[in-house]
Write a protein that holds these residues in place. Structure first.
Motif, PDB file in Angstrom:
ATOM      1  N   UNK C  93       0.785  -1.223   0.000  1.00  0.00           N
ATOM      2  CA  UNK C  93       0.000   0.000   0.000  1.00  0.00           C
ATOM      3  C   UNK C  93       0.817   1.272   0.000  1.00  0.00           C
ATOM      4  N   UNK C  94       2.116   1.149   0.127  1.00  0.00           N
ATOM      5  CA  UNK C  94       2.977   2.334   0.134  1.00  0.00           C
ATOM      6  C   UNK C  94       3.739   2.423  -1.184  1.00  0.00           C
ATOM      7  N   UNK C  95       3.750   3.615  -1.769  1.00  0.00           N
ATOM      8  CA  UNK C  95       4.432   3.841  -3.043  1.00  0.00           C
ATOM      9  C   UNK C  95       5.607   4.778  -2.783  1.00  0.00           C
ATOM     10  N   UNK C  96       6.835   4.310  -3.071  1.00  0.00           N
ATOM     11  CA  UNK C  96       8.016   5.127  -2.778  1.00  0.00           C
ATOM     12  C   UNK C  96       8.640   5.688  -4.047  1.00  0.00           C
ATOM     13  N   UNK C  97       8.925   6.979  -4.044  1.00  0.00           N
ATOM     14  CA  UNK C  97       9.580   7.588  -5.204  1.00  0.00           C
ATOM     15  C   UNK C  97      10.990   8.033  -4.829  1.00  0.00           C
ATOM     16  N   UNK C  98      11.957   7.510  -5.564  1.00  0.00           N
ATOM     17  CA  UNK C  98      13.366   7.864  -5.402  1.00  0.00           C
ATOM     18  C   UNK C  98      13.737   8.749  -6.585  1.00  0.00           C
ATOM     19  N   UNK C  99      14.372   9.868  -6.354  1.00  0.00           N
ATOM     20  CA  UNK C  99      14.747  10.728  -7.479  1.00  0.00           C
ATOM     21  C   UNK C  99      16.072  11.394  -7.208  1.00  0.00           C
ATOM     22  N   UNK C 100      16.727  11.812  -8.274  1.00  0.00           N
ATOM     23  CA  UNK C 100      18.010  12.486  -8.149  1.00  0.00           C
ATOM     24  C   UNK C 100      18.847  12.274  -9.399  1.00  0.00           C
ATOM     25  N   UNK C 101      20.042  12.857  -9.412  1.00  0.00           N
ATOM     26  CA  UNK C 101      20.874  12.801 -10.617  1.00  0.00           C
ATOM     27  C   UNK C 101      21.530  11.435 -10.792  1.00  0.00           C
ATOM     28  N   UNK C 102      21.897  11.128 -12.007  1.00  0.00           N
ATOM     29  CA  UNK C 102      22.649   9.901 -12.298  1.00  0.00           C
ATOM     30  C   UNK C 102      23.896   9.885 -11.422  1.00  0.00           C
ATOM     31  N   UNK C 103      24.717  10.928 -11.530  1.00  0.00           N
ATOM     32  CA  UNK C 103      25.861  10.996 -10.611  1.00  0.00           C
ATOM     33  C   UNK C 103      25.863  12.294  -9.831  1.00  0.00           C
ATOM     34  N   UNK C 104      26.389  12.195  -8.627  1.00  0.00           N
ATOM     35  CA  UNK C 104      26.626  13.375  -7.814  1.00  0.00           C
ATOM     36  C   UNK C 104      27.792  14.111  -8.470  1.00  0.00           C
ATOM     37  N   UNK C 105      27.603  15.403  -8.761  1.00  0.00           N
ATOM     38  CA  UNK C 105      28.660  16.138  -9.464  1.00  0.00           C
ATOM     39  C   UNK C 105      29.267  17.245  -8.610  1.00  0.00           C
ATOM     40  N   UNK C 106      28.440  17.832  -7.741  1.00  0.00           N
ATOM     41  CA  UNK C 106      28.955  18.898  -6.872  1.00  0.00           C
ATOM     42  C   UNK C 106      27.964  19.077  -5.728  1.00  0.00           C
ATOM     43  N   UNK C 122       9.075  13.428  -3.866  1.00  0.00           N
ATOM     44  CA  UNK C 122       9.944  12.257  -3.720  1.00  0.00           C
ATOM     45  C   UNK C 122      10.285  12.082  -2.249  1.00  0.00           C
ATOM     46  N   UNK C 123      10.422  10.837  -1.817  1.00  0.00           N
ATOM     47  CA  UNK C 123      10.737  10.583  -0.408  1.00  0.00           C
ATOM     48  C   UNK C 123      12.179  10.112  -0.223  1.00  0.00           C
ATOM     49  N   UNK C 124      12.887   9.896  -1.335  1.00  0.00           N
ATOM     50  CA  UNK C 124      14.256   9.393  -1.283  1.00  0.00           C
ATOM     51  C   UNK C 124      15.097  10.102  -2.334  1.00  0.00           C
ATOM     52  N   UNK C 125      16.361  10.306  -1.979  1.00  0.00           N
ATOM     53  CA  UNK C 125      17.291  10.952  -2.913  1.00  0.00           C
ATOM     54  C   UNK C 125      18.260   9.914  -3.469  1.00  0.00           C
ATOM     55  N   UNK C 126      18.385   9.874  -4.780  1.00  0.00           N
ATOM     56  CA  UNK C 126      19.383   8.996  -5.372  1.00  0.00           C
ATOM     57  C   UNK C 126      20.528   9.857  -5.922  1.00  0.00           C
ATOM     58  N   UNK C 127      21.661   9.234  -6.193  1.00  0.00           N
ATOM     59  CA  UNK C 127      22.799   9.936  -6.769  1.00  0.00           C
ATOM     60  C   UNK C 127      23.949   8.957  -6.801  1.00  0.00           C
TER      61      UNK C 127
END
Lengths: 336, 336, 336, 336
Positions: C93-106, C122-127
């Motif tokens: 019942x929970x939908x999680x969205x992870x978002x962020x850049x392909x690579x951390x650049x700065x 979004x609830x999560x940061x990717x990088x």
């Protein structure tokens, strides 16, 4: 088209090469760098054979800048096409649902299904009369008799009918068929495509299970170039290494084709995987990814179907699918 | 055929299910374990549809023990088949080489190539008259005129001719053609296969680029079941993720098909990759992996070919290929 | 497990064969028919090697009835699993969205993106800090420094962070990472999976681009069998013959995996095709096909990204995607 | 590298774009036609990211003219490389045969096989000590003890040993191993490749089952760029839609790689199909298609093997294979 020459090509050969293009009426953009010589061709390059050009000894590589199709190309048809059939339509804001059994089996069966799918909101009745089967020992369809039964069902319900043509020699039996389906195995039956280009009747062109999106559009181009602009494309799964599903539904093909072409594109979630329990989620995914319609197999008793029972849904399951499809179409501003 | 039932199936449904098989004349081997019930069917199960059986609510899975083909099955034909054409043959110790241009382009071209490939040891002349092309704008072949030219070349050189049929409606033009080729795109054109089953003429059946080995044999079965036992199979590359070559030659298909079927199998190393430099190594690999022949594209000036120039070898290159092929055939005890 | 024996096997060999299973504590269901002998094995058959059994000279074929995984199997875990991370969750019942850049650049880049994706829902940061790259000459990530920047962004925004581990030797740098990602190329790095099975931290396991659904679940089984039950599966496209998109999103895998396993499954619509314009329709398709979340690449200036720019969406585009995702989640009764 | 710009790009953006390349030391070949503007980049373009360039708003498409690898490129190494190991070698006229069981199972087993394969003409002994297995419940190899046994077999027979590394952390156990094998699943384990680039020991790099030929060469480039030039490539079958064989041997990769790279390439006919009866024909095909060696699984009792028994040949079968391989090597002027 861009032609990249090999390093230090024989200049006399280059001259002959370039002259040939000039004689075909193409404009030449010739650019000689220190290490790389590039020829840009401007004009109608559709009939140039890239493989042939690549085979030339002075050529390193060849690259198309524009797609090799014209009539099917959105660049030349900015507006979405809409194919009208009876009271239903595909494309330009209209969402068309085709439903019915894999094969027509009896008068009772097809009438029953036709009534049920109409009640659920389908605007078109499908049913196979001529069935292409991998095995010569499998049921091959009721043929002419099957088409008769479909026409009866059309009389009773008013639903236009969609059925597959497997040989151009059967075409006279298809006079009253509303939409002629070209199956995945005939997507590159170019003789058939050419004949269908002479008709003025909607063609449902299914993607071959190992055909690229570009090849699908090239096959549409055969029909369109012949003069018949009523082509509905259909994504129905491609063959990949994954065996958990019969095919792999290439859902990305839907939004990608919407960018490349103005033609309507529908999805067949039944053949896409061969598993009836997956029809509903895939039908929903099709609507929100931008499809202009669906074609779904519905059978009153899937386990007794003479073909493809494993992928058919029951009329009750179809009701549930249509309930969700209607909601999503509303969100997408598409009229069923 | 083995049918595995779901746990604790409704016994009355099992009884009905089993009774149906009995009425079809099959013997039943019924085995009920604590957790698993298995039904073995003995007899002619060729016409049973596995998907249909799987769709039954009491069935967990279905498994064939014997292959779904009979006429093409080595189990029923222990001896290698041999297809004789003119002075050449395919199978049972005979290695047949077919060579010639992708398409017939002119009288001079086909005569020149025919003489050269004959001199090099080819026993059959190929040349496309009707060409299936992805693009409606590409050269589609010289058609009837192309067949005329092939027949002229046959007169001059004595080489039997092999050419592709793309529509069953062209069949009357193929009266004097020695071997009718069914191209990869028509491998599952079942209407065409059925018609060819009525002839008494060798059919060269090419594997579809996304067809499994079993599907190829099922397509052969269509022709054989119709009464024509003169089928030569051809491996010509399948479509995979690798793009460095146009297709991926499935060389394993050669020894595998030799185990499954008694029919001769030849290889097309030209279409397999689309790269002329690879024709020689792949032709050699074909001989030693057990193939019964080759079909190779030869063109006097590949860079001027009207189709598939990139994969054609020159007559001189063909001479070199044949020198190696002859040596390897000797090692394999095969007569060219 | 069902073992089908060859016709007329040597009885003494059958006896030895059966005895071995008995000694492993399996129950035997032995059924000898006129032509076919079948052995059913009941008990824990997980450790039996099907290939090995098939290699036995008396065996015709072997067939599993139950899947070869246990901890990842819905049959033993009827309830959906839910993986909680910070304020977000995946599954049940929970939908999680992870978002962020392909690579951390700065520092600036990651903070900016983190704020924007949080604002959008979004609830999560990717990088990516450690980047697996096909070419040794391509940008390989900021490594330890990249993880530092992610942790800074976490401090500023409160978003838990998700980043990829490419060598088990970097594990000590991942102490404060909230979700460890196993990339597609490491899905079958069994040594890594084994180590991750000892942690008590959520693992995001991406499907290999040529891995089957069953293989994905077997890799999850490695982690689960080790004692770590926090596995989130991710469909991110498979490699097929189609080259119009970088991979082919196997959308059917979502509903199919929901049937086979209780683990949450999310979709990566960015890597699935490599085309930013397709991210929105595919994200929507994922929600309605039953996915438990999404992982999306967002970059402030995609054309300046140090990797995978072509598939990244801008923060504004991400806002629009999330608006639709929220609506669809509501329809699906899933809480973001 | 050729960059094709979109029609009528913003000139100020073009200027910035071009200036960036100039600052990287690249020479620019700028060609503005009426409809198409093309930028040719001359110099070291290896580190340019094509996807990144494509993501730029003014770019239509990007095309490499030279391959993205340098150390593995035949253009810079016209002569065939030769990798010497003990008395055997791979490449430049030398044909190396590696043989042995899938996994080391016992001292007796490995000694017996080692003696037999040496007698038959193999120059290297293979045997898995660490086994990557899809299932966590399958036999995972004897590990360190397995390597001990291989070293014993080396003492007894003098054969150099080849065994697979599945984690860089095991490297100290591999001190006396002669050739380190990188398995298909680790072909893109870039951290491992980087470490192996620092050794001065032959690396047998197997192609991933869904890796392209270019990707294989890029993985070799990782090792070569690190300073280790002793790389032997291995074709072992790719994953396709065909399920009759476990993988599809891409035999064309052999002659194609010989053209692209100077590195030796060998073939694994055992893993290629998983069917022992196909090992012989495929081994022969490998020799004549230009391979520099073979790696073949041999087991004294395949049906009792702890892994991959179905694809192992017996020592007697191996004798027969080697007899044919020797004859063909003679024809190809290669020394065993």
């Amino acid at each position: 088209m861009i032609i990249i020459l090999k390093r230090n090509p024989d200049q006399s050969k280059v001259d002959i090469f370039v002259e040939e293009f000039r004689q075909k009426g193409l404009d030449i953009n010739y650019s000689k760098g220190e290490t790389t010589t590039i020829i840009g061709l401007i004009g109608d390059t559709l009939s140039l054979d890239m493989d042939l050009l690549r085979a030339n000894e002075i050529v390193e590589d060849v690259k198309r800048i524009t797609e090799p199709f014209k009539f099917a190309n959105r660049k030349f048809h900015a507006e979405d096409a809409q194919i009208l059939v009876g009271e239903g339509a595909f494309g330009a804001g209209k969402f068309g649902v085709i439903a019915g059994p894999c094969s027509v089996e009896s008068y009772e069966q097809i009438i029953e299904v036709a009534k049920r799918v109409k009640a659920a909101g389908a605007k078109f009745l499908r049913g196979g009369a001529f069935k292409p089967r991998t095995s010569p020992y499998a049921f091959q369809g009721l043929k002419a008799e099957g088409i008769e039964m479909l026409l009866e069902a059309k009389k009773v319900t008013g639903l236009p009918i969609v059925t597959e043509l497997i040989s151009i020699n059967h075409l006279d039996l298809f006079d009253e068929v509303d939409v002629i389906q070209v199956g995945a195995r005939n997507m590159q039956n170019f003789e058939m495509l050419r004949q269908l280009g002479k008709l003025n009747k909607p063609i449902l062109l299914k993607r071959g299970n190992a055909s690229s999106i570009e090849e699908l559009l090239m096959s549409a181009e055969y029909i369109l170039a012949g003069g018949n602009s009523n082509v509905i494309l259909c994504e129905r799964g491609i063959r990949t290494f994954e065996t958990a599903t019969r095919n792999t539904l290439d859902i990305s093909a839907v939004p990608l084709i919407k960018r490349l072409s103005h033609l309507p594109i529908i999805v067949d979630p039944s053949h896409a995987t061969g598993i009836s329990a997956l029809v509903k989620p895939l039908a929903k995914a099709s609507v929100v990814s931008g499809a202009d319609g669906l074609i779904i197999e519905v059978h009153p008793m899937p386990s007794q179907a003479l073909c493809d029972g494993a992928q058919s849904v029951t009329p009750n399951e179809f009701d549930a699918i249509m309930a969700d499809v209607k909601l999503l179409c509303q969100m997408e501003n598409k009229a069923l």
